[in-house]
Design an enzyme around this catalytic site. Sequence first.
Site, PDB file in Angstrom:
ATOM      1  N   ASN A  78      49.951  39.605  43.102  1.00  0.00           N
ATOM      2  CA  ASN A  78      48.780  39.660  42.258  1.00  0.00           C
ATOM      3  C   ASN A  78      47.942  38.335  42.961  1.00  0.00           C
ATOM      4  O   ASN A  78      48.233  37.420  42.621  1.00  0.00           O
ATOM      5  CB  ASN A  78      49.155  39.503  41.089  1.00  0.00           C
ATOM      6  CG  ASN A  78      48.206  39.342  39.941  1.00  0.00           C
ATOM      7  OD1 ASN A  78      47.045  39.384  40.583  1.00  0.00           O
ATOM      8  ND2 ASN A  78      48.007  39.375  38.891  1.00  0.00           N
ATOM      9  N   ARG A 119      48.452  44.336  43.063  1.00  0.00           N
ATOM     10  CA  ARG A 119      47.537  44.418  42.130  1.00  0.00           C
ATOM     11  C   ARG A 119      45.877  44.509  42.632  1.00  0.00           C
ATOM     12  O   ARG A 119      45.891  43.349  43.310  1.00  0.00           O
ATOM     13  CB  ARG A 119      47.776  43.307  41.049  1.00  0.00           C
ATOM     14  CG  ARG A 119      47.114  43.579  39.793  1.00  0.00           C
ATOM     15  CD  ARG A 119      46.561  42.407  39.154  1.00  0.00           C
ATOM     16  NE  ARG A 119      45.735  42.679  38.059  1.00  0.00           N
ATOM     17  CZ  ARG A 119      44.896  41.809  37.478  1.00  0.00           C
ATOM     18  NH1 ARG A 119      45.118  40.742  37.735  1.00  0.00           N
ATOM     19  NH2 ARG A 119      43.964  41.962  36.643  1.00  0.00           N
ATOM     20  N   HIS A 143      42.512  46.265  32.945  1.00  0.00           N
ATOM     21  CA  HIS A 143      43.953  46.182  32.431  1.00  0.00           C
ATOM     22  C   HIS A 143      44.635  47.290  32.140  1.00  0.00           C
ATOM     23  O   HIS A 143      45.466  47.739  31.536  1.00  0.00           O
ATOM     24  CB  HIS A 143      43.809  45.553  30.653  1.00  0.00           C
ATOM     25  CG  HIS A 143      43.440  43.929  30.597  1.00  0.00           C
ATOM     26  ND1 HIS A 143      42.553  43.635  29.626  1.00  0.00           N
ATOM     27  CD2 HIS A 143      43.686  43.015  31.451  1.00  0.00           C
ATOM     28  CE1 HIS A 143      42.495  42.281  29.826  1.00  0.00           C
ATOM     29  NE2 HIS A 143      43.039  42.088  31.047  1.00  0.00           N
ATOM     30  N   ARG A 166      35.175  34.564  27.495  1.00  0.00           N
ATOM     31  CA  ARG A 166      34.176  35.543  27.402  1.00  0.00           C
ATOM     32  C   ARG A 166      33.510  36.221  26.251  1.00  0.00           C
ATOM     33  O   ARG A 166      34.342  36.144  25.267  1.00  0.00           O
ATOM     34  CB  ARG A 166      34.564  36.756  28.242  1.00  0.00           C
ATOM     35  CG  ARG A 166      35.180  36.416  29.703  1.00  0.00           C
ATOM     36  CD  ARG A 166      35.525  37.919  30.478  1.00  0.00           C
ATOM     37  NE  ARG A 166      36.200  37.796  31.812  1.00  0.00           N
ATOM     38  CZ  ARG A 166      37.336  38.128  32.013  1.00  0.00           C
ATOM     39  NH1 ARG A 166      37.865  39.060  31.102  1.00  0.00           N
ATOM     40  NH2 ARG A 166      38.025  38.068  32.958  1.00  0.00           N
ATOM     41  N   GLU A 180      53.055  44.434  33.535  1.00  0.00           N
ATOM     42  CA  GLU A 180      52.301  45.070  34.880  1.00  0.00           C
ATOM     43  C   GLU A 180      53.028  45.125  36.240  1.00  0.00           C
ATOM     44  O   GLU A 180      52.980  46.096  36.904  1.00  0.00           O
ATOM     45  CB  GLU A 180      51.101  44.268  34.829  1.00  0.00           C
ATOM     46  CG  GLU A 180      50.004  44.576  33.701  1.00  0.00           C
ATOM     47  CD  GLU A 180      48.908  43.424  33.396  1.00  0.00           C
ATOM     48  OE1 GLU A 180      47.901  43.597  33.790  1.00  0.00           O
ATOM     49  OE2 GLU A 180      49.279  42.295  32.897  1.00  0.00           O
TER      50      GLU A 180
END
Length: 400
Positions: free
Chosen positions: A7, A91, A180, A241, A385
């Site tokens: 990743n 990823r 996601h 965010r 993940e």
Amino acid sequence: MDILVINCGSSSLKYQIINADTEAVLASGMCDRIGISEGEFSYKPANGEKLSKKVDMKDHEVAIKIVLDTLIDPQIGVINSLDEIKAVGHRTVHGGEYFTKSTLINDEVITQMEECIDLAPLHNPANLSGIRACQHLMPNTPMVAVFDTAFHQTMPPKAFMYGIPSEYYEKYKIRRYGFHGTSHSYVSKRTAQFLNIPLENSRIITCHLGNGSSICAIENGKSIDTSMGLTPLEGLIMGTRSGDLDPAIVDYICQKENISTKEMMNILNKKSGVLGISGLSSDFRDLLTAEEAGNEKAKFARATFAYRVAKYIGSYTAALTTVDAISFCAGVGENAKFIRGMIISHLQFLGIKLDEKANLETVGKEGIVSTPDSKVKVCVIPTNEELMIARDTRDIVMNL
Ligand code: ADP
């Protein structure tokens, strides 16, 4: 079959080597501050001590070389040779409309990923650097790209189109993509298994609440709506965010503060969310501590975050028409029991009843946090993940 999961961020790289047959993690770790001075490398074999050392890594290839050398190190390694790595799963953030599922990497895939750079200028170049570095160091090992966006490619146009002139979709592919996806996919599958309900006949809302947060409405195992959009800025209020806002605000603040839209985007991505609201921290642990010490802004930031999540759950209930289960995952979803309680307290109209004791006890582990007579089951399902990437990679390379 051992699979290396990579990743890559712009200056970091997380890795795990997973035996895809037993699903055991053989080793994991991280390279930090790649391309910056004072890099840090960490490595944790499943049955050994964690190792951390300072090492300068000028680029992703240097970082991956250190990872590979450590994995085969005669003293602390977990494999004998690189031949034991049967595939690498990468990823990858943005697959645009090209990729509806995980894909074996070839030249055409790389070209299509390059074409998606405009959509994810910070992430896709880093992902591509990681892929190129691995290809260079392991030229005969198959590589698979697992896209954050792919799971959401089942969204219908009414969910993914924005209310703007459609020429912008036709010219520039401006639409909602969602992110996601690997997490929402894993958690929805695991929720169905955990509750013993058939995924092909289920309606599940997954809430991935971490630093970045998103929600997904999943009908019969397929994403039909999700809260992030063209970029990960849309939707929930996150750590830093803003999530949804009136787009007119952008121009208004730019004029008032005499700043560029670029600076404004930086504010919306990095200085907003619960950090911006509280003026204190993006981390929910800090906010809870501050609230307990009487900080009103921290209290307000947590409540505002929870309210936004609840509103999305309400709208996704409408999208799904009925809901069997709501699952919480990621750093906040798995651990922040009080936040979960605050979200659920808004959802009584759905006949949801929180089991207070189960909610307090379920931290960082799987569990049901609703009462037996609750109309909708509420679960905590830690996301994984890396495992999902290893599974997809195994499934693709098994058939080569
Ligand atoms: P990322 O989006 O970076 O993968 P994570 O899913 O790891 O993030 O979530 C990180 C966030 O989870 C932290 O910033 C913090 O707000 C929150 N978090 C982690 N542990 C706890 C905890 N025990 N209680 C409350 N919040 C937590």
